[in-house]
Design a protein around this motif. Structure first.
Motif, PDB file in Angstrom:
ATOM      1  N   GLY A 139       0.780  -1.235   0.000  1.00 52.88           N
ATOM      2  CA  GLY A 139       0.000   0.000   0.000  1.00 52.88           C
ATOM      3  C   GLY A 139       0.809   1.280   0.000  1.00 52.88           C
ATOM      4  N   LEU A 140       2.133   1.184  -0.146  1.00 54.31           N
ATOM      5  CA  LEU A 140       2.994   2.373  -0.100  1.00 54.31           C
ATOM      6  C   LEU A 140       3.278   2.974  -1.471  1.00 54.31           C
ATOM      7  CD1 LEU A 140       5.594   1.173   2.568  1.00 54.31           C
ATOM      8  CD2 LEU A 140       3.641   2.702   2.916  1.00 54.31           C
ATOM      9  N   ASP A 141       3.140   2.191  -2.530  1.00 52.82           N
ATOM     10  CA  ASP A 141       3.399   2.671  -3.887  1.00 52.82           C
ATOM     11  C   ASP A 141       2.083   2.784  -4.637  1.00 52.82           C
ATOM     12  OD1 ASP A 141       6.011   2.377  -3.063  1.00 52.82           O
ATOM     13  OD2 ASP A 141       6.478   0.732  -4.434  1.00 52.82           O
ATOM     14  N   ILE A 142       1.768   3.995  -5.052  1.00 48.47           N
ATOM     15  CA  ILE A 142       0.501   4.296  -5.715  1.00 48.47           C
ATOM     16  C   ILE A 142       0.782   4.689  -7.160  1.00 48.47           C
ATOM     17  CG2 ILE A 142      -1.583   5.731  -5.639  1.00 48.47           C
ATOM     18  CD1 ILE A 142      -1.101   4.057  -3.067  1.00 48.47           C
ATOM     19  N   TYR A 143       0.096   4.049  -8.095  1.00 46.60           N
ATOM     20  CA  TYR A 143       0.204   4.369  -9.517  1.00 46.60           C
ATOM     21  C   TYR A 143      -1.170   4.789 -10.008  1.00 46.60           C
ATOM     22  CZ  TYR A 143       4.590   1.764  -9.309  1.00 46.60           C
ATOM     23  OH  TYR A 143       5.848   1.322  -8.989  1.00 46.60           O
ATOM     24  N   GLY A 144      -1.213   5.853 -10.777  1.00 47.57           N
ATOM     25  CA  GLY A 144      -2.514   6.268 -11.274  1.00 47.57           C
ATOM     26  C   GLY A 144      -2.446   7.361 -12.301  1.00 47.57           C
ATOM     27  N   SER A 145      -3.604   7.706 -12.808  1.00 40.40           N
ATOM     28  CA  SER A 145      -3.729   8.829 -13.736  1.00 40.40           C
ATOM     29  C   SER A 145      -3.793  10.100 -12.906  1.00 40.40           C
ATOM     30  CB  SER A 145      -4.979   8.677 -14.590  1.00 40.40           C
ATOM     31  OG  SER A 145      -4.868   7.513 -15.384  1.00 40.40           O
ATOM     32  N   PHE A 146      -3.168  11.129 -13.411  1.00 42.69           N
ATOM     33  CA  PHE A 146      -2.999  12.358 -12.645  1.00 42.69           C
ATOM     34  C   PHE A 146      -3.295  13.546 -13.542  1.00 42.69           C
ATOM     35  CE2 PHE A 146      -0.515  15.372 -10.007  1.00 42.69           C
ATOM     36  CZ  PHE A 146      -0.893  14.940  -8.746  1.00 42.69           C
ATOM     37  N   HIS A 147      -3.830  14.590 -12.946  1.00 37.13           N
ATOM     38  CA  HIS A 147      -4.090  15.830 -13.679  1.00 37.13           C
ATOM     39  C   HIS A 147      -3.325  16.980 -13.041  1.00 37.13           C
ATOM     40  CE1 HIS A 147      -6.036  18.995 -15.913  1.00 37.13           C
ATOM     41  NE2 HIS A 147      -6.132  19.643 -14.761  1.00 37.13           N
ATOM     42  N   SER A 148      -2.666  17.754 -13.876  1.00 42.33           N
ATOM     43  CA  SER A 148      -1.995  18.981 -13.466  1.00 42.33           C
ATOM     44  C   SER A 148      -2.516  20.107 -14.352  1.00 42.33           C
ATOM     45  CB  SER A 148      -0.477  18.834 -13.657  1.00 42.33           C
ATOM     46  OG  SER A 148       0.157  20.087 -13.563  1.00 42.33           O
ATOM     47  N   ASP A 149      -2.958  21.202 -13.745  1.00 39.25           N
ATOM     48  CA  ASP A 149      -3.424  22.330 -14.544  1.00 39.25           C
ATOM     49  C   ASP A 149      -2.327  22.828 -15.481  1.00 39.25           C
ATOM     50  OD1 ASP A 149      -5.844  22.158 -13.240  1.00 39.25           O
ATOM     51  OD2 ASP A 149      -5.527  23.921 -11.982  1.00 39.25           O
ATOM     52  N   GLN A 150      -1.083  22.715 -15.052  1.00 43.48           N
ATOM     53  CA  GLN A 150       0.048  23.206 -15.855  1.00 43.48           C
ATOM     54  C   GLN A 150       0.500  22.186 -16.904  1.00 43.48           C
ATOM     55  OE1 GLN A 150       3.501  24.327 -13.580  1.00 43.48           O
ATOM     56  NE2 GLN A 150       4.557  25.162 -15.355  1.00 43.48           N
ATOM     57  N   TRP A 151       0.555  20.898 -16.539  1.00 42.64           N
ATOM     58  CA  TRP A 151       1.174  19.890 -17.407  1.00 42.64           C
ATOM     59  C   TRP A 151       0.185  18.949 -18.075  1.00 42.64           C
ATOM     60  CZ3 TRP A 151       5.722  21.643 -18.304  1.00 42.64           C
ATOM     61  CH2 TRP A 151       6.423  22.324 -17.313  1.00 42.64           C
ATOM     62  N   GLY A 152      -1.086  19.036 -17.739  1.00 41.64           N
ATOM     63  CA  GLY A 152      -2.080  18.172 -18.367  1.00 41.64           C
ATOM     64  C   GLY A 152      -2.278  16.864 -17.632  1.00 41.64           C
ATOM     65  N   ASP A 153      -2.647  15.828 -18.376  1.00 43.75           N
ATOM     66  CA  ASP A 153      -2.964  14.524 -17.805  1.00 43.75           C
ATOM     67  C   ASP A 153      -1.871  13.518 -18.158  1.00 43.75           C
ATOM     68  OD1 ASP A 153      -5.518  15.330 -16.757  1.00 43.75           O
ATOM     69  OD2 ASP A 153      -6.236  15.345 -18.832  1.00 43.75           O
ATOM     70  N   PHE A 154      -1.499  12.702 -17.182  1.00 49.24           N
ATOM     71  CA  PHE A 154      -0.435  11.720 -17.383  1.00 49.24           C
ATOM     72  C   PHE A 154      -0.499  10.669 -16.295  1.00 49.24           C
ATOM     73  CE2 PHE A 154       1.065  15.458 -15.135  1.00 49.24           C
ATOM     74  CZ  PHE A 154       1.654  14.938 -13.998  1.00 49.24           C
ATOM     75  N   THR A 183       1.266   8.599 -13.244  1.00 53.76           N
ATOM     76  CA  THR A 183       2.254   8.974 -12.234  1.00 53.76           C
ATOM     77  C   THR A 183       2.408   7.881 -11.191  1.00 53.76           C
ATOM     78  OG1 THR A 183       2.950  10.773 -10.761  1.00 53.76           O
ATOM     79  CG2 THR A 183       0.649  10.122 -10.639  1.00 53.76           C
ATOM     80  N   TYR A 184       3.451   8.001 -10.401  1.00 51.42           N
ATOM     81  CA  TYR A 184       3.618   7.165  -9.219  1.00 51.42           C
ATOM     82  C   TYR A 184       3.927   8.055  -8.028  1.00 51.42           C
ATOM     83  CZ  TYR A 184       8.663   7.710  -9.929  1.00 51.42           C
ATOM     84  OH  TYR A 184       9.920   8.233 -10.103  1.00 51.42           O
ATOM     85  N   PHE A 185       3.445   7.658  -6.881  1.00 51.94           N
ATOM     86  CA  PHE A 185       3.795   8.245  -5.590  1.00 51.94           C
ATOM     87  C   PHE A 185       4.293   7.069  -4.749  1.00 51.94           C
ATOM     88  CE2 PHE A 185       1.580  12.496  -4.749  1.00 51.94           C
ATOM     89  CZ  PHE A 185       1.494  12.834  -6.086  1.00 51.94           C
ATOM     90  N   LYS A 186       5.553   7.101  -4.346  1.00 48.73           N
ATOM     91  CA  LYS A 186       6.130   6.030  -3.535  1.00 48.73           C
ATOM     92  C   LYS A 186       6.483   6.604  -2.172  1.00 48.73           C
ATOM     93  CE  LYS A 186       7.800   3.373  -7.436  1.00 48.73           C
ATOM     94  NZ  LYS A 186       8.922   2.612  -7.999  1.00 48.73           N
ATOM     95  N   LEU A 206       9.186  10.650   0.072  1.00 48.36           N
ATOM     96  CA  LEU A 206       8.199  10.530  -0.991  1.00 48.36           C
ATOM     97  C   LEU A 206       8.892  10.732  -2.328  1.00 48.36           C
ATOM     98  CD1 LEU A 206       5.321  10.348  -2.144  1.00 48.36           C
ATOM     99  CD2 LEU A 206       5.062  12.796  -1.663  1.00 48.36           C
ATOM    100  N   ASP A 207       8.736   9.748  -3.201  1.00 50.06           N
ATOM    101  CA  ASP A 207       9.228   9.840  -4.575  1.00 50.06           C
ATOM    102  C   ASP A 207       8.026   9.939  -5.494  1.00 50.06           C
ATOM    103  OD1 ASP A 207      12.354   9.081  -4.691  1.00 50.06           O
ATOM    104  OD2 ASP A 207      11.384   8.007  -3.055  1.00 50.06           O
ATOM    105  N   VAL A 208       8.045  10.923  -6.381  1.00 45.07           N
ATOM    106  CA  VAL A 208       6.955  11.162  -7.322  1.00 45.07           C
ATOM    107  C   VAL A 208       7.549  11.291  -8.707  1.00 45.07           C
ATOM    108  CG1 VAL A 208       5.172  12.841  -8.009  1.00 45.07           C
ATOM    109  CG2 VAL A 208       5.537  12.340  -5.588  1.00 45.07           C
ATOM    110  N   GLY A 209       6.857  10.753  -9.704  1.00 39.95           N
ATOM    111  CA  GLY A 209       7.336  10.901 -11.071  1.00 39.95           C
ATOM    112  C   GLY A 209       6.349  10.341 -12.066  1.00 39.95           C
ATOM    113  N   GLN A 210       6.673  10.527 -13.341  1.00 38.66           N
ATOM    114  CA  GLN A 210       5.835   9.983 -14.393  1.00 38.66           C
ATOM    115  C   GLN A 210       6.057   8.489 -14.482  1.00 38.66           C
ATOM    116  OE1 GLN A 210       6.574  12.962 -17.705  1.00 38.66           O
ATOM    117  NE2 GLN A 210       4.374  12.597 -17.841  1.00 38.66           N
ATOM    118  N   ALA A 211       4.982   7.763 -14.698  1.00 40.38           N
ATOM    119  CA  ALA A 211       5.044   6.307 -14.768  1.00 40.38           C
ATOM    120  C   ALA A 211       4.738   5.838 -16.186  1.00 40.38           C
ATOM    121  CB  ALA A 211       4.041   5.704 -13.793  1.00 40.38           C
ATOM    122  N   ALA A 212       5.341   4.719 -16.545  1.00 45.39           N
ATOM    123  CA  ALA A 212       5.055   4.095 -17.823  1.00 45.39           C
ATOM    124  C   ALA A 212       4.543   2.680 -17.545  1.00 45.39           C
ATOM    125  CB  ALA A 212       6.314   4.046 -18.681  1.00 45.39           C
ATOM    126  N   TYR A 213       3.266   2.497 -17.687  1.00 40.25           N
ATOM    127  CA  TYR A 213       2.680   1.164 -17.488  1.00 40.25           C
ATOM    128  C   TYR A 213       1.461   1.002 -18.350  1.00 40.25           C
ATOM    129  CZ  TYR A 213      -0.495   3.604 -14.282  1.00 40.25           C
ATOM    130  OH  TYR A 213      -1.405   4.467 -13.736  1.00 40.25           O
TER     131      TYR A 213
END
Length: 134
Positions: A95-110, A112-115, A127-134
């Motif tokens: 339950g510590l690593d979350i992957y999902g679709s994310f919205h940013s008003d500045q960067w759009g939709d992509f 992401t992961y939150f670890k 906390l590590d955050v970044g764009q995910a490829a899955y």
């Protein structure tokens, strides 16, 4: 009549407290998030609740964005109200690593992961955050 009104108020209160986090009309299903501390963090992020969000982290939290360490408080102060998950697609690592679709008003939709990493007292120390490829 009075008892009916009291019951109605209680039911409305119970229903409201059970609702999913809502950000800009997006209801997020958090049933996949099994870690209560992380579920609280994601709910705070979704609801723009900076007070709760920051209270879940250690004072010297390490924050990495796309592999680069940066200012945790500075980053999230700018993010609240402008960034949120639109779906939780995958949860790993107890339950510590979350992957999902994310919205940013500045960067759009992509994607992401939150670890998150917790210390022994349950505070988030990294906390590590970044764009995910899955």
């Amino acid at each position: 009549m009075r008892n009916t009104m009291i019951l109605l108020c209680l039911l409305i209160g119970i229903t409201a407290s059970a609702q999913k986090p809502v950000t800009k009309g997006v209801q997020l299903d958090l049933t996949k998030v099994s870690n209560l501390q992380i579920k609280t963090a994601i709910t705070a992020l979704q609801n723009n609740d900076a007070r709760t969000w920051f209270s879940l982290f250690t004072p010297n939290v390490i924050f990495c964005y796309d592999g680069y360490q940066t200012s945790f408080k500075g980053f999230f102060r700018k993010s609240f109200g402008h960034e949120h998950f639109t779906s939780i697609d995958r949860v790993e690592n107890n339950g510590l690593d979350i992957y999902g679709s994310f919205h940013s008003d500045q960067w759009g939709d992509f994607k992401t992961y939150f670890k998150f990493q917790l210390n022994k007292s349950g505070k988030i120390w990294r906390l590590d955050v970044g764009q995910a490829a899955y």
